[in-house]
Design a protein around this motif. Sequence first.
Motif, PDB file in Angstrom:
ATOM      1  N   ALA A 254       0.781  -1.236   0.000  1.00  0.00           N
ATOM      2  CA  ALA A 254       0.000   0.000   0.000  1.00  0.00           C
ATOM      3  C   ALA A 254       0.812   1.285   0.000  1.00  0.00           C
ATOM      4  N   PRO A 255       1.937   1.375   0.720  1.00  0.00           N
ATOM      5  CA  PRO A 255       2.661   2.658   0.744  1.00  0.00           C
ATOM      6  C   PRO A 255       3.008   3.210  -0.630  1.00  0.00           C
ATOM      7  N   ARG A 256       3.266   2.332  -1.581  1.00  0.00           N
ATOM      8  CA  ARG A 256       3.619   2.799  -2.926  1.00  0.00           C
ATOM      9  C   ARG A 256       2.464   3.562  -3.578  1.00  0.00           C
ATOM     10  N   TRP A 257       1.238   3.266  -3.194  1.00  0.00           N
ATOM     11  CA  TRP A 257       0.071   3.901  -3.827  1.00  0.00           C
ATOM     12  C   TRP A 257      -0.632   4.906  -2.916  1.00  0.00           C
ATOM     13  N   LEU A 258      -0.055   5.172  -1.746  1.00  0.00           N
ATOM     14  CA  LEU A 258      -0.634   6.152  -0.835  1.00  0.00           C
ATOM     15  C   LEU A 258       0.099   7.487  -0.928  1.00  0.00           C
TER      16      LEU A 258
END
Length: 287
Positions: free
Chosen positions: A232-236
């Motif tokens: 998720a961090p890559r897309w947040l």
Amino acid sequence: MRHPSSGPGLPAVPDIAAALAWARTHIELIDARVLLRHVLQCTGARLVAYPEQRLADAEWAAYRALVERRAAGEPVAYLTGTREFYGREFLVTPAVLIPRPETELLVELALAHCAARRGVRVLDLGTGSGALAVTLALELDAPDVVAVDRSREALQVAMANAARLGASVCLVLSDWFAALGEERFGLIVANPPYVAAGDPHLAQGDVRFEPVTALAAGPAGLDDLAAIVGAAPRWLEAGGWLFLEHGYDQAAAVRSLLLDAGFAAIASWKDLAGLERVSGGRWPGRK
């Protein structure tokens, strides 16, 4: 529940009262009422007000068939093709998980998060029927909602729900984040599979009829939760939030996953039954 071939004999074409009396010897009364309302396309109040109304031959045949299927364990939502979620009626088929009341906690958290931030882009992972994505698109002010699912059949159901309820949702065929490219979101919500693959409940009750791929996720039920938290961090966006529904006994494990991934402000929230059902955290941004 008893099979309709056992117990009291079938009445001739009955009135509403007799049809319900027969059905309740095989299934729960609440289910019997829902199924008869579905066949007659009427309200519950009408069943009470006109117990003497006789069923047509076709209605009686259709009702008997539905009662038989329910007695065999088939979920009422699949029999009627609908389930209420957050005050709206959603279409459901055996291709999608049946929306459940506890998932409304995800909606409440998402709305509270977005209340102080206008124009938040929202991503719903594993949308299924589209209940989460459609609800958020309708409840938020000028939302930008993207919903993904790896199942074409599920996306067709979500598309139908978005169309009939008038929601603007971008639906994407994707295995979690795989087809999202370089997009970024201020909020990610997910109700992923979280049941242990060997859990005996998978072979009991309504769950037997739901798609196992929407329920089970590895030996501890944490495989998909771990995959989402890790990716998720890559897309947040910096400061963006991730909210995840999980099992009643998985909150501590999910909080640990969020901590290991670098999330901040990690917490769990309880549903109406007092169970920790959703956990989440804020992504502080790339260092």
